[in-house]
Design an enzyme around this catalytic site. Structure first.
Site, PDB file in Angstrom:
ATOM      1  CB  CYS A 148      -0.901   0.008   1.229  1.00  0.00           C
ATOM      2  SG  CYS A 148      -2.019  -1.392   1.313  1.00  0.00           S
ATOM      3  CB  VAL A 189       1.792   0.250   5.090  1.00  0.00           C
ATOM      4  CG1 VAL A 189       1.432   1.706   4.967  1.00  0.00           C
ATOM      5  CG2 VAL A 189       0.538  -0.584   5.219  1.00  0.00           C
ATOM      6  CB  CYS A 190       5.068   3.208   1.506  1.00  0.00           C
ATOM      7  SG  CYS A 190       6.392   4.424   1.370  1.00  0.00           S
ATOM      8  CB  ILE A 191       7.716   3.374   6.785  1.00  0.00           C
ATOM      9  CG1 ILE A 191       7.701   3.964   8.189  1.00  0.00           C
ATOM     10  CG2 ILE A 191       8.987   3.710   6.024  1.00  0.00           C
ATOM     11  CD1 ILE A 191       8.733   3.371   9.117  1.00  0.00           C
ATOM     12  CB  ALA A 240       2.208   4.800   6.641  1.00  0.00           C
TER      13      ALA A 240
END
Length: 103
Positions: free
Chosen positions: A14, A52-54, A57
């Site tokens: 994501c 999830v792309c840190i 996010a």
């Protein structure tokens, strides 16, 4: 459809607005479909990790327990079904895959 046709799915990554699905504090009205819950159920049923792309996010206020501690925040809000990862993880998946589906 990919899973139903027997294609292996290594991960669901994501990015950008999709990172909002990882926010465990999201409240969706009862009359609206909850795509985040559907995504989690799909992931669990087929044992596909949700990543999830840190950076994306964090930019949207989704933080892990460690991020909250490191930045003196009161609490975290990362749904435990998701893991925060960097774009390097996505690059590895791209190298290992023969096709990518983006939506």
């Amino acid at each position: 459809a990919a899973v139903q046709q027997g294609h292996p799915v290594n991960a669901i990554f994501c990015y950008q607005a999709g990172t909002e699905y990882a926010n465990k504090l999201r409240l969706i009205p009862a009359e609206e479909p909850d795509a985040g819950k559907q995504l989690i159920a799909f992931s669990q049923t087929h044992e596909i990790p949700l990543q999830v792309c840190i950076s994306a996010a964090n930019r949207r206020g989704v933080v892990s327990q460690q991020d909250a501690q490191d930045n003196d925040l009161d609490s975290d809000n990362l749904n435990p079904a998701f893991q925060l990862v960097g774009l390097g993880e996505l690059a590895q998946h791209l190298q290992q895959s023969d096709r990518v589906i983006q939506f």
